[in-house]
Write a protein that holds these residues in place. Structure first.
Motif, PDB file in Angstrom:
ATOM      1  N   LEU A  87      88.943  41.155   8.149  1.00  0.00           N
ATOM      2  CA  LEU A  87      87.616  40.388   7.214  1.00  0.00           C
ATOM      3  C   LEU A  87      86.760  39.587   6.879  1.00  0.00           C
ATOM      4  CD1 LEU A  87      88.637  42.030   3.325  1.00  0.00           C
ATOM      5  CD2 LEU A  87      87.404  43.218   5.232  1.00  0.00           C
ATOM      6  N   LEU A  89      87.316  37.371   9.885  1.00  0.00           N
ATOM      7  CA  LEU A  89      86.526  37.663  11.180  1.00  0.00           C
ATOM      8  C   LEU A  89      85.362  38.379  11.307  1.00  0.00           C
ATOM      9  CD1 LEU A  89      90.154  37.959  13.407  1.00  0.00           C
ATOM     10  CD2 LEU A  89      88.198  36.230  13.123  1.00  0.00           C
ATOM     11  N   MET A  90      85.680  39.519  10.816  1.00  0.00           N
ATOM     12  CA  MET A  90      84.139  40.311  10.526  1.00  0.00           C
ATOM     13  C   MET A  90      82.817  39.778   9.734  1.00  0.00           C
ATOM     14  SD  MET A  90      84.831  43.293  11.942  1.00  0.00           S
ATOM     15  CE  MET A  90      83.440  44.524  11.490  1.00  0.00           C
ATOM     16  N   LEU A  91      83.186  39.440   8.396  1.00  0.00           N
ATOM     17  CA  LEU A  91      82.036  38.533   7.677  1.00  0.00           C
ATOM     18  C   LEU A  91      81.994  36.434   8.259  1.00  0.00           C
ATOM     19  CD1 LEU A  91      83.631  40.422   4.732  1.00  0.00           C
ATOM     20  CD2 LEU A  91      81.438  40.464   6.363  1.00  0.00           C
ATOM     21  N   GLU A  93      80.539  35.713  10.661  1.00  0.00           N
ATOM     22  CA  GLU A  93      78.733  35.097  10.749  1.00  0.00           C
ATOM     23  C   GLU A  93      78.334  36.732  12.131  1.00  0.00           C
ATOM     24  OE1 GLU A  93      79.919  31.784  13.482  1.00  0.00           O
ATOM     25  OE2 GLU A  93      80.696  32.862  15.089  1.00  0.00           O
ATOM     26  N   GLY A  94      76.891  36.628  11.725  1.00  0.00           N
ATOM     27  CA  GLY A  94      76.694  37.422  12.255  1.00  0.00           C
ATOM     28  C   GLY A  94      75.465  38.556  11.514  1.00  0.00           C
ATOM     29  N   ILE A  95      76.279  38.702  10.240  1.00  0.00           N
ATOM     30  CA  ILE A  95      76.097  40.194   9.678  1.00  0.00           C
ATOM     31  C   ILE A  95      75.406  39.661   8.468  1.00  0.00           C
ATOM     32  CG2 ILE A  95      76.976  41.486   8.084  1.00  0.00           C
ATOM     33  CD1 ILE A  95      79.483  42.008   9.200  1.00  0.00           C
ATOM     34  N   LYS A  96      74.022  40.311   8.608  1.00  0.00           N
ATOM     35  CA  LYS A  96      72.491  40.452   7.919  1.00  0.00           C
ATOM     36  C   LYS A  96      73.522  39.806   6.283  1.00  0.00           C
ATOM     37  CE  LYS A  96      68.647  40.735  10.129  1.00  0.00           C
ATOM     38  NZ  LYS A  96      68.829  42.153  10.606  1.00  0.00           N
ATOM     39  N   SER A  97      73.867  40.222   5.796  1.00  0.00           N
ATOM     40  CA  SER A  97      74.076  41.036   4.541  1.00  0.00           C
ATOM     41  C   SER A  97      75.968  40.477   4.263  1.00  0.00           C
ATOM     42  CB  SER A  97      74.153  42.008   3.827  1.00  0.00           C
ATOM     43  OG  SER A  97      74.763  43.401   4.991  1.00  0.00           O
ATOM     44  N   PHE A 100      76.994  38.883   0.230  1.00  0.00           N
ATOM     45  CA  PHE A 100      76.719  39.922  -0.234  1.00  0.00           C
ATOM     46  C   PHE A 100      78.372  40.733  -0.099  1.00  0.00           C
ATOM     47  CE2 PHE A 100      75.672  43.863  -2.563  1.00  0.00           C
ATOM     48  CZ  PHE A 100      75.025  43.142  -3.481  1.00  0.00           C
ATOM     49  N   LEU A 101      78.147  40.850   0.885  1.00  0.00           N
ATOM     50  CA  LEU A 101      79.960  41.612   1.363  1.00  0.00           C
ATOM     51  C   LEU A 101      81.390  41.568   0.684  1.00  0.00           C
ATOM     52  CD1 LEU A 101      78.860  43.521   4.161  1.00  0.00           C
ATOM     53  CD2 LEU A 101      79.510  44.470   2.652  1.00  0.00           C
ATOM     54  N   ARG A 102      81.043  39.883   1.092  1.00  0.00           N
ATOM     55  CA  ARG A 102      82.220  38.776   0.461  1.00  0.00           C
ATOM     56  C   ARG A 102      82.120  38.888  -0.658  1.00  0.00           C
ATOM     57  NH1 ARG A 102      80.153  33.184   3.603  1.00  0.00           N
ATOM     58  NH2 ARG A 102      81.011  33.889   5.885  1.00  0.00           N
TER      59      ARG A 102
ATOM     60  N   ASN B   9      76.361  43.642  16.055  1.00  0.00           N
ATOM     61  CA  ASN B   9      76.204  43.075  14.735  1.00  0.00           C
ATOM     62  C   ASN B   9      75.613  44.229  13.276  1.00  0.00           C
ATOM     63  OD1 ASN B   9      77.474  40.900  14.705  1.00  0.00           O
ATOM     64  ND2 ASN B   9      75.132  40.062  15.550  1.00  0.00           N
ATOM     65  N   LYS B  12      78.576  46.538  13.391  1.00  0.00           N
ATOM     66  CA  LYS B  12      79.804  45.409  12.449  1.00  0.00           C
ATOM     67  C   LYS B  12      79.253  45.998  10.556  1.00  0.00           C
ATOM     68  CE  LYS B  12      80.616  41.095  13.306  1.00  0.00           C
ATOM     69  NZ  LYS B  12      80.481  39.828  14.022  1.00  0.00           N
ATOM     70  N   GLU B  13      78.173  46.197  10.641  1.00  0.00           N
ATOM     71  CA  GLU B  13      77.646  45.735   9.075  1.00  0.00           C
ATOM     72  C   GLU B  13      77.808  46.928   8.541  1.00  0.00           C
ATOM     73  OE1 GLU B  13      73.696  43.595   9.343  1.00  0.00           O
ATOM     74  OE2 GLU B  13      74.604  43.836   6.720  1.00  0.00           O
TER      75      GLU B  13
END
Lengths: 291, 274
Positions: A87, A89-91, A93-97, A100-102, B9, B12-13
């Motif tokens: 989780l 590693l995925m969250l 950087e890169g993802i916009k939201s 919120f997901l965290r 990305n 991923k999202e």
């Protein structure tokens, strides 16, 4: 010169007294009372040597309880850390939201164990639960199980709940650790042609070793102390199949066999001390090597 | 290159949002069932209710002793947090500034308190001997004692970062130890105090093990125990149980959303410093 006057021991006293009287003293008393026949039925407390410990180990179902606790600590620790790392590693950087997901993934950490356990009792229900319902819908109906009614499966289902609840905690520790990984190293490795997995194993993971240590240590400690999730989910059932040590202690407390219950607590105490010290030794050694 | 990156990305999202359903669905299940009627809620499914029964919440508020237990929870959690924060910050301050051998040993004892389990049975004995079993005083002091190790640890790291020169200038201005701490140092520790407040408050609010062992009179129970009692009474009315659980969860979630930054910084503070 002024040190002892300015930083008076009186400041340490209130915290230490509270901690001493209500935490350390009971733990120390435990060592004595585990050697007595202390119980709710009689007023006299008699010294009986190691009889309680002999009784604990003579009862086969206590082995289930100790085995369950050790397995619970081992399995949940590994899965919480692995899922938490994924989780993070995925969250990272890169993802916009990502913020919120965290927030969503961390949320179960702050929900009461009692409520979580009771909700999962319903989710795991073999006939009406949404887990088997989901498996049916996606065509995996063959994998439907009596998740908490099957004595072999119940403790594993309990582990599932604990992982659901605490993977997010591991995630935030890893996220904090990931901020320590120097970006330049990743860039340099990228120029040298390293792919994602190379970078992960050669750069990221070594920098995350302190986070891995602290996560595993906290996971194992909380795993060995497990009580509320199992209490709420199965209450140790069916029979005593999914019982853990702290639940046995609670049940013996209810029966009034205080000396016996204290002996169990002492055993848990010893386990925790040995395993924690052992882990700290192993992890600090591996960190030094890497460093 | 960049287009490939955005594609990755976005994928991923989407994956993460699908994964987050594992967390969100149980909560949705609770929400949906809290407004169903008894028969519909019996299966705790994810089906939409045929009609919305917001009166479930009214029923719970009427006969669940919820209001009294809310005040109990508030009383126990706030007093515990305040006692824990004041005593722990004082202790951590002196232990970091005055590193005598004794202070080192005491700090190590606090750290051991983070690891070893509580001995519930003998704790009962101690509470009996002090005549504080089954009282608010007893439970509040007991919570404080169990939260002090973590809170000391939290403050210990923070105080080390406050320059010692501040102490010296305060002394030159005529402050004694007490004045120095309460007028200069404690206000500087606001961020970590807020963190400790939120974490201890939530832990206290969520805990039901200590009341299970040490609070027998239902009049003193907090929300969690009252909810549990409600659950055992209305075990077949999952709509009411869901409503009671939600009433319990809402204050926690509000605190979480507002104080998220503090909670996470506190929980990771210890971890990063090792």
């Amino acid at each position: 010169m002024y040190t002892s006057k300015l930083y008076s021991w009186k400041f340490v006293l209130p915290a230490f007294l509270l901690f001493f009287a209500l935490f350390l003293v009971p733990n120390l008393m435990g060592f004595y009372y585990s050697l007595t026949n202390w119980n709710a039925m009689s007023d006299q407390v008699k010294f009986i040597g190691l009889d309680n410990f002999r009784d604990v180990f003579a009862d086969k179902s206590n082995f289930t309880s100790i085995y369950n606790t050790l397995m619970f600590a081992l399995v949940t620790s590994i899965f919480k850390a692995v899922i938490g790392l994924g989780l993070a590693l995925m969250l990272n950087e890169g993802i916009k939201s990502k913020n919120f997901l965290r927030t969503i993934f961390f949320m179960p950490v702050i929900i009461s164990n009692l409520i979580v356990g009771l909700i999962f009792q319903q989710i795991y229900n073999p006939d009406t639960g949404i887990l088997n319902g989901f498996l049916d819908v996606v065509g995996l109906g063959a994998f439907s199980q009596a998740w908490i009614a099957d004595p072999k499966l119940a403790i594993w289902s309990g582990m599932g709940v604990e992982i659901w609840k605490a993977a997010g905690f591991n995630m935030v520790i890893f996220l904090a650790g990931l901020q320590m990984v120097p970006k330049e190293m990743h860039e340099a490795a990228g120029i040298d042609g390293a792919n994602y997995w190379n970078k992960l194993i050669k750069i990221t993971i070594p920098f995350l070793l302190p986070s891995i240590t602290i996560n595993m240590l906290l996971n194992v400690i909380s795993g060995l102390k497990v009580f509320d999730v199992i209490f709420a989910l199965t209450n140790g059932g069916p029979g005593r199949a999914s019982e853990v040590v702290n639940l046995t202690v609670f049940n013996q407390f209810g029966l009034g066999t205080y000396g016996y219950a204290t002996a169990l607590s002492v055993i848990l105490f010893v386990f925790l001390i040995i395993i924690s010290i052992g882990m700290v030794k192993i992890f600090t050694r591996s960190e030094v090597k890497e460093g | 290159m960049t287009r490939k990156h955005t594609m990755i990305n976005v994928t991923k999202e989407i994956c993460m949002w699908i994964l987050s359903l594992i967390i969100l669905i149980p909560v949705a299940m609770l929400l949906l069932n809290s407004v169903k009627n008894v028969t519909e809620s019996a299966s705790m499914s994810l089906k939409l209710p045929t009609s919305f029964h917001f009166d479930n919440f009214v029923t719970v508020f009427k006969d669940g002793n919820i209001l009294r237990s809310f005040w109990n929870s508030l009383l126990i959690s706030s007093l515990t947090s305040v006692i824990t924060i004041i005593t722990s910050s004082m202790a951590a301050f002196v232990m970091t500034r005055n590193r005598t051998r004794l202070n080192r040993y005491i700090y190590i004892l606090f750290l051991i308190g983070l690891i070893v389990p509580m001995n519930y049975i003998t704790t009962m004995k101690v509470l009996q001997m002090l005549h504080i079993i089954n009282t608010f005083t007893g439970i509040i002091l007991l919570y404080s004692a169990t939260f002090i190790p973590f809170t000391v640890f939290l403050f210990y790291g923070f105080v080390s970062g406050i320059p010692k020169e501040l102490d010296e200038s305060a002394v030159i201005d005529g402050s004694g130890g007490g004045g120095l701490f309460f007028r200069i140092i404690f206000p500087l520790m606001k961020p970590v105090s807020v963190t400790a407040l939120i974490i201890n408050f939530l832990n206290c609010w969520n805990d039901f093990v200590l009341p299970l062992y040490f609070l027998n009179s239902s009049g003193k129970w907090g929300m969690i125990m009252t909810m549990y009692n409600y659950f055992s009474q209305y075990i077949s009315s999952w709509n009411l149980v869901s409503a009671a659980m939600l009433i319990n969860l809402v204050p926690i979630l509000v605190v979480y959303v507002l104080g998220q930054k503090y909670i996470i910084s506190g929980m990771t503070a210890g971890a990063v410093k090792g």
